[in-house]
Motif scaffolding. Structure first.
Motif, mmCIF file in Angstrom:
data_model
loop_
_atom_site.group_PDB
_atom_site.id
_atom_site.type_symbol
_atom_site.label_atom_id
_atom_site.label_comp_id
_atom_site.label_asym_id
_atom_site.label_seq_id
_atom_site.Cartn_x
_atom_site.Cartn_y
_atom_site.Cartn_z
ATOM 1 N N TYR A 1 -77.796 -40.945 -12.692
ATOM 2 C CA TYR A 1 -78.489 -39.889 -11.956
ATOM 3 C C TYR A 1 -78.344 -40.133 -10.451
ATOM 4 O O TYR A 1 -78.808 -41.147 -9.929
ATOM 5 C CB TYR A 1 -79.974 -39.851 -12.324
ATOM 6 C CG TYR A 1 -80.225 -39.576 -13.777
ATOM 7 C CD1 TYR A 1 -80.047 -38.310 -14.311
ATOM 8 C CD2 TYR A 1 -80.645 -40.603 -14.632
ATOM 9 C CE1 TYR A 1 -80.277 -38.054 -15.664
ATOM 10 C CE2 TYR A 1 -80.883 -40.359 -15.979
ATOM 11 C CZ TYR A 1 -80.697 -39.083 -16.487
ATOM 12 O OH TYR A 1 -80.922 -38.840 -17.810
ATOM 13 N N LYS A 2 -77.729 -39.187 -9.747
ATOM 14 C CA LYS A 2 -77.511 -39.354 -8.312
ATOM 15 C C LYS A 2 -78.824 -39.392 -7.542
ATOM 16 O O LYS A 2 -78.937 -40.099 -6.535
ATOM 17 C CB LYS A 2 -76.627 -38.218 -7.791
ATOM 18 C CG LYS A 2 -75.184 -38.293 -8.283
ATOM 19 C CD LYS A 2 -74.336 -37.194 -7.663
ATOM 20 C CE LYS A 2 -72.883 -37.296 -8.146
ATOM 21 N NZ LYS A 2 -72.033 -36.231 -7.547
ATOM 22 N N SER A 3 -79.819 -38.640 -7.994
ATOM 23 C CA SER A 3 -81.104 -38.623 -7.293
ATOM 24 C C SER A 3 -81.780 -39.985 -7.348
ATOM 25 O O SER A 3 -82.372 -40.440 -6.363
ATOM 26 C CB SER A 3 -82.018 -37.550 -7.900
ATOM 27 O OG SER A 3 -82.236 -37.798 -9.283
ATOM 28 N N VAL A 4 -81.706 -40.642 -8.509
ATOM 29 C CA VAL A 4 -82.277 -41.985 -8.653
ATOM 30 C C VAL A 4 -81.534 -42.970 -7.759
ATOM 31 O O VAL A 4 -82.140 -43.824 -7.096
ATOM 32 C CB VAL A 4 -82.235 -42.448 -10.125
ATOM 33 C CG1 VAL A 4 -82.759 -43.874 -10.266
ATOM 34 C CG2 VAL A 4 -83.034 -41.495 -11.000
ATOM 35 N N HIS A 5 -80.218 -42.825 -7.705
ATOM 36 C CA HIS A 5 -79.404 -43.720 -6.869
ATOM 37 C C HIS A 5 -79.775 -43.562 -5.390
ATOM 38 O O HIS A 5 -79.973 -44.564 -4.679
ATOM 39 C CB HIS A 5 -77.924 -43.401 -7.069
ATOM 40 C CG HIS A 5 -77.019 -44.140 -6.134
ATOM 41 N ND1 HIS A 5 -76.681 -45.461 -6.310
ATOM 42 C CD2 HIS A 5 -76.390 -43.756 -4.990
ATOM 43 C CE1 HIS A 5 -75.883 -45.855 -5.338
ATOM 44 N NE2 HIS A 5 -75.691 -44.831 -4.516
ATOM 45 N N LYS A 6 -79.887 -42.329 -4.916
ATOM 46 C CA LYS A 6 -80.218 -42.094 -3.510
ATOM 47 C C LYS A 6 -81.616 -42.595 -3.168
ATOM 48 O O LYS A 6 -81.873 -43.053 -2.055
ATOM 49 C CB LYS A 6 -80.103 -40.602 -3.204
ATOM 50 C CG LYS A 6 -78.670 -40.080 -3.200
ATOM 51 C CD LYS A 6 -78.632 -38.600 -2.870
ATOM 52 C CE LYS A 6 -77.196 -38.085 -2.855
ATOM 53 N NZ LYS A 6 -77.141 -36.621 -2.552
ATOM 54 N N THR A 7 -82.527 -42.530 -4.130
ATOM 55 C CA THR A 7 -83.907 -42.945 -3.880
ATOM 56 C C THR A 7 -84.035 -44.451 -3.771
ATOM 57 O O THR A 7 -84.701 -44.968 -2.867
ATOM 58 C CB THR A 7 -84.831 -42.432 -5.002
ATOM 59 O OG1 THR A 7 -84.740 -41.002 -5.073
ATOM 60 C CG2 THR A 7 -86.274 -42.845 -4.751
ATOM 61 N N ASP B 1 -81.410 -46.900 -3.774
ATOM 62 C CA ASP B 1 -80.313 -47.715 -3.238
ATOM 63 C C ASP B 1 -80.685 -48.434 -1.946
ATOM 64 O O ASP B 1 -80.363 -49.622 -1.790
ATOM 65 C CB ASP B 1 -79.059 -46.852 -3.032
ATOM 66 C CG ASP B 1 -77.856 -47.690 -2.650
ATOM 67 O OD1 ASP B 1 -77.496 -48.597 -3.429
ATOM 68 O OD2 ASP B 1 -77.278 -47.458 -1.571
#
Length: 206
Positions: A50-56, A58
């Motif tokens: 999930y890109k949103s989880v990664h951005k949150t 990272d």
């Protein structure tokens, strides 16, 4: 000389003085490394999928990974004491991040052509994850485990040298304080041999 180290090692194994220290270190290392693998994979999968989880998460992950663990050791010892728990926690902190990061990268770098082909044949997200993304990330995960293995061995020895009454790190530190060089190298050689053997095992698994 290596002859003196081998003679001292034989003596310690023969009189049983080293077995307790080996058991303490290897048990804590095994538990800590196993926990690192489980946590690293469990946390790395959603961050890669999930890109949103990664951005949150990272930036937080990068900050924690850059923190020198040796600075946290006094706090961990104050909170959890000189026993096994503090050593396991240090092992987990040392090993979990390479596995987490490699898992995340492996999942995120799945070949998009394979995903497109799977969707074209009607595959749902769970099938794509189980049949394409996760199998494709296995080499990344194993590579992370190999990096984590070396870090975990280093930090469990450091934790035992700074705050323990038993363990291979404590044994090596005690011998160094007494200027017993041959006795100091025996635990070091054991740890190096363990690291080399486990690394070859992981390479075979990979």
């Amino acid at each position: 000389p290596i002859s003196a180290i081998l003679a001292k090692g034989y003596e310690q194994f023969a009189n049983g003085a080293i077995w307790e220290h080996m058991w303490f270190s290897l048990t804590n290392f095994s538990i800590g490394f196993a926990v690192s693998v489980v946590l690293g994979v469990i946390m790395g999968v959603p961050m890669g999928w999930y890109k949103s989880v990664h951005k949150t998460f990272d930036p937080l992950l990068s900050g924690i990974y850059a923190t020198p663990l040796i600075a946290l050791l006094p706090l961990i010892i104050m909170m959890f004491g000189l026993g096994a728990i503090s050593k396991i926690i240090m092992t987990v902190l040392a090993g979990v991040f390479p596995i987490l990061i490699n898992t995340m990268v492996g999942i995120a770098n799945t070949d998009h052509r394979l995903i497109t082909m799977a969707r074209a044949f009607g595959a749902k997200d769970r099938h794509i994850f189980l049949k394409v993304s996760f199998p494709g990330s296995i080499p990344y995960i194993v590579a992370g485990m190999r990096v984590a293995l070396g870090r975990a061995l280093v930090y469990i020895v450091v934790a035992e040298q700074y705050g323990a009454a038993t363990g291979l790190g404590y044994l090596s530190s005690l011998a160094a304080q007494r200027f017993q060089m041959a006795a100091m190298f025996v635990p070091i050689i054991i740890i190096a041999g363990l690291g080399a053997g486990l690394n070859e095992l992981l390479k075979a698994l990979e």
